[in-house]
Write a protein that holds these residues in place. Structure first.
Motif, short mmCIF file in Angstrom:
data_model
loop_
_atom_site.label_atom_id
_atom_site.label_comp_id
_atom_site.label_asym_id
_atom_site.label_seq_id
_atom_site.Cartn_x
_atom_site.Cartn_y
_atom_site.Cartn_z
N PHE A 269 0.85 -1.19 0.00
CA PHE A 269 0.00 0.00 0.00
C PHE A 269 0.89 1.24 0.00
O PHE A 269 2.05 1.18 0.42
N PRO A 270 0.39 2.36 -0.49
CA PRO A 270 1.19 3.58 -0.50
C PRO A 270 1.33 4.17 0.89
O PRO A 270 0.40 4.12 1.70
N ILE A 271 2.50 4.73 1.16
CA ILE A 271 2.76 5.40 2.45
C ILE A 271 2.87 6.89 2.16
O ILE A 271 3.91 7.37 1.68
N CYS A 272 1.81 7.61 2.42
CA CYS A 272 1.75 9.03 2.08
C CYS A 272 1.73 9.89 3.34
O CYS A 272 1.08 10.94 3.38
N VAL A 273 2.43 9.45 4.38
CA VAL A 273 2.44 10.16 5.66
C VAL A 273 3.44 11.30 5.62
O VAL A 273 4.32 11.37 4.75
N THR A 274 3.35 12.19 6.61
CA THR A 274 4.19 13.37 6.65
C THR A 274 5.67 13.02 6.69
O THR A 274 6.50 13.66 6.02
N LYS A 275 6.03 12.00 7.46
CA LYS A 275 7.44 11.63 7.58
C LYS A 275 8.00 11.18 6.23
O LYS A 275 9.13 11.52 5.88
N ALA A 276 7.22 10.43 5.46
CA ALA A 276 7.66 10.00 4.13
C ALA A 276 7.84 11.20 3.21
O ALA A 276 8.77 11.25 2.40
N LEU A 277 6.93 12.18 3.33
CA LEU A 277 7.06 13.42 2.56
C LEU A 277 8.31 14.18 2.96
O LEU A 277 9.07 14.65 2.11
N ASP A 278 8.53 14.31 4.27
CA ASP A 278 9.70 15.05 4.75
C ASP A 278 11.01 14.40 4.29
O ASP A 278 11.97 15.10 3.96
N TYR A 279 11.02 13.07 4.25
CA TYR A 279 12.21 12.36 3.77
C TYR A 279 12.25 12.28 2.24
O TYR A 279 13.22 11.81 1.67
N ASN A 280 11.18 12.70 1.61
CA ASN A 280 11.05 12.75 0.15
C ASN A 280 11.16 11.36 -0.49
O ASN A 280 11.91 11.14 -1.44
N PHE A 281 10.36 10.43 0.04
CA PHE A 281 10.27 9.10 -0.56
C PHE A 281 9.11 9.06 -1.54
O PHE A 281 8.17 9.86 -1.47
N THR A 282 9.16 8.11 -2.43
CA THR A 282 8.14 7.98 -3.47
C THR A 282 7.43 6.64 -3.35
O THR A 282 7.99 5.67 -2.82
N LYS A 295 13.55 5.88 -2.67
CA LYS A 295 14.11 7.21 -2.90
C LYS A 295 15.02 7.14 -4.11
O LYS A 295 15.79 6.19 -4.28
N ASN A 296 14.91 8.17 -4.94
CA ASN A 296 15.72 8.27 -6.15
C ASN A 296 16.98 9.06 -5.81
O ASN A 296 16.91 10.22 -5.44
N ILE A 297 18.14 8.40 -5.92
CA ILE A 297 19.43 9.01 -5.56
C ILE A 297 20.31 9.07 -6.79
O ILE A 297 20.34 8.15 -7.61
N MET A 298 21.04 10.17 -6.92
CA MET A 298 21.99 10.28 -8.04
C MET A 298 22.92 9.07 -7.99
O MET A 298 23.53 8.78 -6.96
N GLY A 299 23.05 8.36 -9.08
CA GLY A 299 23.81 7.12 -9.08
C GLY A 299 25.12 7.21 -9.83
O GLY A 299 25.86 8.19 -9.73
N LEU A 300 25.37 6.20 -10.65
CA LEU A 300 26.65 6.10 -11.35
C LEU A 300 26.74 7.07 -12.52
O LEU A 300 27.75 7.07 -13.24
N TRP A 301 25.71 7.90 -12.70
CA TRP A 301 25.79 9.01 -13.64
C TRP A 301 27.05 9.84 -13.38
O TRP A 301 27.72 10.28 -14.31
N MET A 302 27.38 10.04 -12.12
CA MET A 302 28.54 10.87 -11.79
C MET A 302 29.83 10.22 -12.28
O MET A 302 30.74 10.91 -12.77
N ILE A 303 29.92 8.90 -12.17
CA ILE A 303 31.08 8.19 -12.70
C ILE A 303 31.10 8.25 -14.22
O ILE A 303 32.15 8.43 -14.85
N GLN A 304 29.92 8.08 -14.83
CA GLN A 304 29.84 8.17 -16.30
C GLN A 304 30.33 9.54 -16.78
O GLN A 304 31.03 9.64 -17.79
#
Length: 476
Positions: A269-282, A295-304
């Motif tokens: 189920f989706p977790i749309c609570v304030t804490k999830a928003l504050d942590y910016n989870f999807t 959570k979407n984090i910048m990945g190996l793009w930086m190495i590329q």
């Protein structure tokens, strides 16, 4: 006679066509075609070369024919958020503008001034990122309103490629959730958000879930290839497909590691609570309407990018070796800072960040690479803490899937930083998950549970332990 399905898996830096077949309870893969995918500059924007991508898909299909292999089905997955718009004659109105294009600068703040941020999260459950589809569409409305007025069809990148194969238009569920325009609870387009922002609700297509059979490819394509096949929707968001290839999900946090790093857990189920928003989870949609809480984090793009900055003098493996040879402390950067999304020079940007934050700037290629790897592991550790805080439980292990699972240095850094066991593999996770959806639709696999059992039997997984474990570090 052996049956084959064909997965087309296109990421932000490369694409591949992979044949899959079941043999004695194991999934066998055969890579047929691999190609590069790069952002190009076109009409004043950073874009994907969508026409070239479709030609690469056709090339791979033809290679199957040259090998005497006729797949029963085909499905395409790509990255998320990007789209094209078609007119009333089904002709392109827009280029396939890439999410790294700066057209959305400042747009997210404008949209959340119209539609309150907390309410937008409560309804969609989607992480706030400046390049989400909702902000791309609003940027288009502001900058080129005449295009939106003419638009009759909204198709995300894999939707459009499927349309080119079949002539049928649909919006696949897992990718559609990344738009921030899908209601997390109804799993349909959120008319309130769409109409409040002034978008035409009629340009959005019917939502179809993974495993849906779109039907056969166009007759003219079947003649060109010398054979026909059915198009079956996988989870067209590549992360949605990749997560299906996590061998074990109980008490495990996954990291889908590639150009981006997606870190999270599966949920019902989706977790749309304030804490999830504050942590910016999807809360992105998954197969069988599960949710990928991540959570979407910048990945190996930086190495590329640093590899490009060094004029491709080093392979990715060589950069990892140079990084491993660096001793002592290295600076840490915030990999998710907007300045790293698409800088002109990633090396210079990293060095500038370090100096601005009172750290010694890395100088050699090995120091720069290790700075990135250490910074990624640090970001993962923070995300792990946030996940455990939200769920109020400790997860025992981390599963790293995708291309980044081959990076032994990064895997060991993850184990050391999080103090958890790390399981790395399989590498071709998105292609595997793509094939899994097709094989379930074809009744070759009973469901997700059996699919994960097959993945465990079929692919090598390496285990990494942190240095305070019973066994010291390394691969065991």
């Amino acid at each position: 006679m052996k049956k084959y399905s064909l997965a087309v898996d296109i990421g932000a830096s490369s694409g591949r066509l992979v044949l899959g077949s079941l043999e004695k309870g194991r999934l066998e893969l055969q890579e047929i075609h691999r190609f590069s995918n790069e952002i190009i500059e076109k009409n004043g924007h950073f874009c994907w070369n969508i026409e070239a991508l479709f030609e690469e898909v056709k090339t791979g299909i033809k290679k199957c024919g040259s090998l005497g292999i006729v797949p029963s089905s085909i499905g395409i997955d790509t990255w998320a958020v990007d789209f094209v718009l078609l007119d009333e004659r089904d002709q392109l109105l827009t280029d396939a503008v890439a999410y790294r294009d700066p057209r959305t600068d400042g747009i997210m703040e404008e949209v959340t001034g119209i539609f309150m941020k907390e309410r937008l999260y409560l309804e969609t459950g989607i992480q706030f990122q400046k390049f989400n589809t909702i902000y791309q569409l609003y940027a288009l409305k502001k900058q080129q309103p005449e295009i939106l007025e003419k638009a009759k069809s909204f198709l995300m990148i894999p939707d459009y490629l499927h349309f080119l194969l079949t002539g049928k238009k649909t919006n696949e569920y897992t990718n559609a959730t990344s738009t921030q325009l899908i209601n997390a609870f109804t799993r349909k387009w959120d008319k309130d958000i769409i109409q409040t922002l002034g978008f035409d609700i009629h340009m959005f297509q019917e939502i179809e879930a993974p495993k849906a059979v779109l039907g056969p490819i166009k007759e003219e394509l079947a003649r060109e290839f010398g054979f026909g096949m059915d198009v079956i929707l996988p989870a067209t968001h590549d992360t949605g497909s990749a997560v299906l290839a996590v061998p074990q999900v109980e008490d495990t946090i996954y990291i889908s590691s590639g150009t981006w790093s997606l870190i999270g857990v599966e949920n019902y189920f989706p977790i749309c609570v304030t804490k999830a928003l504050d942590y910016n989870f999807t809360n992105e949609g998954g197969m069988d309407y599960q949710f990928r809480f991540l959570k979407n984090i910048m990945g190996l793009w930086m190495i590329q990018e640093i590899r490009r900055n060094y004029e491709n003098r080093y392979s990715f493996a060589e950069l990892a070796e140079l990084a491993e040879a660096v001793t002592g402390m290295v600076p840490v950067v915030n990999v998710d800072a907007p300045r790293f999304l698409k800088p002109d020079d990633m090396v210079a940007e990293i060095q500038a960040y370090c100096l601005e934050t009172g750290q010694k700037a890395p100088e050699s290629p090995g120091e720069v690479a290790k700075c990135i790897f250490v910074s990624l592991a640090d970001s993962y550790q923070r995300a792990v803490f946030e996940i455990e805080d939200i769920f109020e439980k400790e997860f025992k292990s981390i599963s790293v899937i995708g291309g980044g699972s081959k990076n032994e240095l990064l895997n060991q850094l993850i184990a050391e930083t999080t103090k958890k066991e790390v399981y790395a593999g399989p590498t071709e996770a998105s292609a595997i998950g793509n094939l899994v959806a097709q094989l379930i639709a074809l009744n070759e696999i009973a469901g997700i549970k059996e699919a994960r059992h097959i993945v465990r039997q079929s692919f090598e997984v390496k285990k990494y332990r942190h240095s305070i474990s019973e066994k010291q570090g390394g691969i065991v």
